[in-house]
Design a protein around this motif. Structure first.
Motif, PDB file in Angstrom:
ATOM      1  N   GLU A  44       0.836  -1.195   0.000  1.00  0.00           N
ATOM      2  CA  GLU A  44       0.000   0.000   0.000  1.00  0.00           C
ATOM      3  C   GLU A  44       0.871   1.245   0.000  1.00  0.00           C
ATOM      4  O   GLU A  44       2.005   1.210   0.487  1.00  0.00           O
ATOM      5  N   LEU A  45       0.318   2.336  -0.521  1.00  0.00           N
ATOM      6  CA  LEU A  45       0.986   3.626  -0.475  1.00  0.00           C
ATOM      7  C   LEU A  45      -0.057   4.729  -0.529  1.00  0.00           C
ATOM      8  O   LEU A  45      -1.194   4.506  -0.934  1.00  0.00           O
ATOM      9  N   THR A  46       0.360   5.903  -0.095  1.00  0.00           N
ATOM     10  CA  THR A  46      -0.488   7.086  -0.188  1.00  0.00           C
ATOM     11  C   THR A  46       0.006   7.899  -1.364  1.00  0.00           C
ATOM     12  O   THR A  46       1.205   8.168  -1.485  1.00  0.00           O
ATOM     13  N   THR A  47      -0.918   8.260  -2.244  1.00  0.00           N
ATOM     14  CA  THR A  47      -0.557   9.036  -3.424  1.00  0.00           C
ATOM     15  C   THR A  47      -1.073  10.460  -3.319  1.00  0.00           C
ATOM     16  O   THR A  47      -2.011  10.742  -2.583  1.00  0.00           O
ATOM     17  N   LEU A  48      -0.455  11.324  -4.079  1.00  0.00           N
ATOM     18  CA  LEU A  48      -0.915  12.692  -4.268  1.00  0.00           C
ATOM     19  C   LEU A  48      -1.826  12.625  -5.494  1.00  0.00           C
ATOM     20  O   LEU A  48      -1.361  12.601  -6.623  1.00  0.00           O
ATOM     21  N   TYR A  49      -3.114  12.527  -5.252  1.00  0.00           N
ATOM     22  CA  TYR A  49      -4.094  12.336  -6.325  1.00  0.00           C
ATOM     23  C   TYR A  49      -4.410  13.683  -6.979  1.00  0.00           C
ATOM     24  O   TYR A  49      -4.784  14.643  -6.296  1.00  0.00           O
ATOM     25  N   VAL A  50      -4.233  13.753  -8.306  1.00  0.00           N
ATOM     26  CA  VAL A  50      -4.547  14.950  -9.082  1.00  0.00           C
ATOM     27  C   VAL A  50      -5.794  14.638  -9.904  1.00  0.00           C
ATOM     28  O   VAL A  50      -5.746  13.845 -10.847  1.00  0.00           O
ATOM     29  N   ASP A  51      -6.915  15.245  -9.536  1.00  0.00           N
ATOM     30  CA  ASP A  51      -8.167  15.037 -10.251  1.00  0.00           C
ATOM     31  C   ASP A  51      -8.205  15.937 -11.490  1.00  0.00           C
ATOM     32  O   ASP A  51      -7.868  17.116 -11.424  1.00  0.00           O
ATOM     33  N   LEU A  52      -8.615  15.345 -12.596  1.00  0.00           N
ATOM     34  CA  LEU A  52      -8.756  16.117 -13.833  1.00  0.00           C
ATOM     35  C   LEU A  52     -10.198  16.061 -14.295  1.00  0.00           C
ATOM     36  O   LEU A  52     -10.833  15.013 -14.175  1.00  0.00           O
ATOM     37  N   PRO A  53     -10.726  17.167 -14.775  1.00  0.00           N
ATOM     38  CA  PRO A  53     -10.045  18.421 -15.085  1.00  0.00           C
ATOM     39  C   PRO A  53     -10.037  19.456 -13.958  1.00  0.00           C
ATOM     40  O   PRO A  53      -9.587  20.573 -14.152  1.00  0.00           O
TER      41      PRO A  53
ATOM     42  N   LEU B  36      -8.172  19.762 -11.301  1.00  0.00           N
ATOM     43  CA  LEU B  36      -6.831  20.004 -10.751  1.00  0.00           C
ATOM     44  C   LEU B  36      -6.833  20.036  -9.220  1.00  0.00           C
ATOM     45  O   LEU B  36      -5.913  20.559  -8.600  1.00  0.00           O
ATOM     46  N   GLN B  37      -7.840  19.432  -8.612  1.00  0.00           N
ATOM     47  CA  GLN B  37      -7.870  19.310  -7.154  1.00  0.00           C
ATOM     48  C   GLN B  37      -6.811  18.290  -6.729  1.00  0.00           C
ATOM     49  O   GLN B  37      -6.666  17.237  -7.353  1.00  0.00           O
ATOM     50  N   LEU B  38      -6.060  18.595  -5.670  1.00  0.00           N
ATOM     51  CA  LEU B  38      -4.992  17.737  -5.159  1.00  0.00           C
ATOM     52  C   LEU B  38      -5.372  17.220  -3.782  1.00  0.00           C
ATOM     53  O   LEU B  38      -5.660  18.009  -2.878  1.00  0.00           O
ATOM     54  N   LEU B  39      -5.362  15.890  -3.620  1.00  0.00           N
ATOM     55  CA  LEU B  39      -5.735  15.276  -2.351  1.00  0.00           C
ATOM     56  C   LEU B  39      -4.887  14.035  -2.098  1.00  0.00           C
ATOM     57  O   LEU B  39      -4.553  13.313  -3.044  1.00  0.00           O
ATOM     58  N   PRO B  40      -4.565  13.743  -0.843  1.00  0.00           N
ATOM     59  CA  PRO B  40      -3.928  12.456  -0.536  1.00  0.00           C
ATOM     60  C   PRO B  40      -4.952  11.330  -0.725  1.00  0.00           C
ATOM     61  O   PRO B  40      -6.131  11.513  -0.424  1.00  0.00           O
TER      62      PRO B  40
END
Length: 185
Positions: A119-128, A130-134
């Motif tokens: 498992e890992l925690t990612t820096l999720y970039v939602d498109l379009p 551009l919201q950034l969330l763990p």
């Protein structure tokens, strides 16, 4: 990965869309250049430049988004943590790698980082948006070229099987992406 450059083309399966990605070695590690055209309900165009070190860890990701306005985003790993457009983001400190929603390429980075199930925690970039969330994720190795992805965060409960090549680049992502070979238009 060999010292040769790689080109990968993906077609989206859930909505109309294509991506053409190029991976090439450089002095620091690898440079990834890609263009995405997403013609689904929220249509957008995206180009990105992803700089990776020799261990396939993100150094910097630069995004150029057209949807319908043009926006840019730069995410960089520094000694202090993740910086977004030059500003430190302490809320992303636990993120180990980037997950860009519009491409299966980011799965390669997670699988290479884990080098097996984990498992890992990612820096999720939602498109379009551009919201950034763990976001927490699990990868389960099912064989030499098969993995199961399980989302434990943003899309909790979502699962998909991934088929990969020898470089851990996705060949098929269940329900979302498939590789176009050289004979397909």
């Amino acid at each position: 990965m060999s010292a040769l450059s790689i080109t990968r083309k993906w077609r989206r399966l859930d909505e109309p869309g294509l991506e053409v990605l190029h991976v090439q070695p450089d002095d620091e590690g690898f440079l990834v250049l890609s263009t995405v055209v997403h013609a689904g309900a929220e249509a957008f165009g995206l180009s990105y430049l992803w700089q990776l070190d020799r261990d396939w860890r993100t150094h910097r990701l630069e995004l150029h988004l057209a949807s319908p306005t043009v926006e840019t985003l730069q995410v960089e790993r520094s000694e202090e943590g993740w910086q977004v457009n030059g500003r430190l983001r302490p809320d992303l400190a636990d993120c180990e790698e980037i997950d860009l929603s519009a491409t299966p390429f980011c799965n390669t980075l997670a699988m290479r980082r884990l080098q097996g199930s984990g498992e890992l925690t990612t820096l999720y970039v939602d498109l379009p948006s551009l919201q950034l969330l763990p976001s927490r994720q699990r990868y389960t190795a099912l064989g030499r070229d098969r993995w199961r992805y399980t989302d434990l965060g943003i899309a909790k409960g979502f699962e998909a099987d991934l088929e990969v090549d020898d470089n851990h680049l996705v060949v098929a992502y269940e329900g979302l992406f498939e590789t176009l070979d050289e004979n397909q238009a």
